[in-house]
Design a protein around this motif. Structure first.
Motif, PDB file in Angstrom:
ATOM      1  N   LEU A   1       0.592  -1.137   0.249  1.00 58.40           N
ATOM      2  CA  LEU A   1       0.008   0.073  -0.037  1.00 58.40           C
ATOM      3  C   LEU A   1       1.344   1.048   0.013  1.00 58.40           C
ATOM      4  CD1 LEU A   1      -2.400   0.556   0.099  1.00 58.40           C
ATOM      5  CD2 LEU A   1      -2.656   1.257   2.406  1.00 58.40           C
TER       6      LEU A   1
ATOM      7  N   GLU B   1       2.482   1.600  -3.330  1.00 63.18           N
ATOM      8  CA  GLU B   1       1.474   2.540  -4.156  1.00 63.18           C
ATOM      9  C   GLU B   1       1.291   3.391  -4.583  1.00 63.18           C
ATOM     10  OE1 GLU B   1      -3.556   1.239  -4.464  1.00 63.18           O
ATOM     11  OE2 GLU B   1      -2.693  -0.448  -3.917  1.00 63.18           O
ATOM     12  N   ILE B   2       0.980   3.762  -2.858  1.00 62.29           N
ATOM     13  CA  ILE B   2       0.292   5.142  -2.818  1.00 62.29           C
ATOM     14  C   ILE B   2       1.278   6.646  -2.604  1.00 62.29           C
ATOM     15  CG2 ILE B   2      -1.872   4.482  -2.217  1.00 62.29           C
ATOM     16  CD1 ILE B   2      -1.112   5.389   0.790  1.00 62.29           C
TER      17      ILE B   2
ATOM     18  N   ARG C   1      -2.731  10.398   4.933  1.00 64.24           N
ATOM     19  CA  ARG C   1      -2.616   9.870   3.701  1.00 64.24           C
ATOM     20  C   ARG C   1      -2.739   8.300   3.631  1.00 64.24           C
ATOM     21  NH1 ARG C   1       0.996  11.647  -0.039  1.00 64.24           N
ATOM     22  NH2 ARG C   1       0.406   9.330  -2.082  1.00 64.24           N
ATOM     23  N   LEU C   2      -1.529   7.728   4.376  1.00 62.21           N
ATOM     24  CA  LEU C   2      -1.432   6.658   5.021  1.00 62.21           C
ATOM     25  C   LEU C   2      -2.208   6.038   5.326  1.00 62.21           C
ATOM     26  CD1 LEU C   2      -0.241   4.107   4.276  1.00 62.21           C
ATOM     27  CD2 LEU C   2       1.614   4.648   5.700  1.00 62.21           C
TER      28      LEU C   2
ATOM     29  N   ALA D   1      -5.743   5.220   3.828  1.00 65.54           N
ATOM     30  CA  ALA D   1      -5.875   3.924   2.803  1.00 65.54           C
ATOM     31  C   ALA D   1      -5.275   2.579   3.225  1.00 65.54           C
ATOM     32  CB  ALA D   1      -4.512   4.428   1.901  1.00 65.54           C
TER      33      ALA D   1
END
Length: 99
Positions: free
Chosen positions: A28, A31-32, A58-59, A62
Motif C-alpha cells: 500500500l 502504491e500511494i 494519507r497513509l 488508505a
C-alpha cells in the motif's frame, strides 16, 4: 480454536497474520507513495523517508479502507509511529479486535 477472517478488499477475506499485515501495508505504501521507492518496514519513517504529518494521515486513511479498520484522532499523529512496522502493529491489533 476459532479462526478469525478479515476482509481486506471487497469480496475477499483471509486470516491476517502479522507478516501478512506488514506485506500488505508495504504494498500500500509503495502504491500511494511511489516516490519513496521500495520501503523497508522497520526503518525510521521520518529520517529515512521524510514522512510528515500529512503523509501519515494519507497513509492511515488508505490503510483504514484497505484493512477495514478505524483509527482514532490520537492515532493519526505522526509521533505515534517511528516505523511503518509500528503502524502495521496497530493495524494488526485492530484486526484482532474484530469479531
Amino acid at each position: 480454536m476459532k479462526t478469525k477472517l478479515y476482509g481486506h478488499k471487497k469480496g475477499d477475506t483471509l486470516r491476517m497474520e502479522k507478516e501478512q499485515v506488514k506485506l500488505e501495508l508495504k504494498a500500500l505504501i509503495e502504491e500511494i507513495m511511489p516516490e519513496l521507492g521500495e520501503v523497508e518496514i522497520d526503518k525510521n519513517i521520518v529520517s529515512e523517508y521524510g514522512i510528515n504529518s500529512v503523509s501519515i494521515i494519507r497513509l492511515i486513511v488508505a490503510a483504514e479502507e484497505k484493512f477495514g479498520v478505524k483509527f482514532t484522532d490520537y492515532e493519526l499523529s505522526l509521533e505515534s509511529y517511528d516505523t511503518f512496522g509500528d503502524l502495521a502493529a496497530v493495524i494488526k491489533e485492530k484486526l484482532d479486535k474484530v469479531d
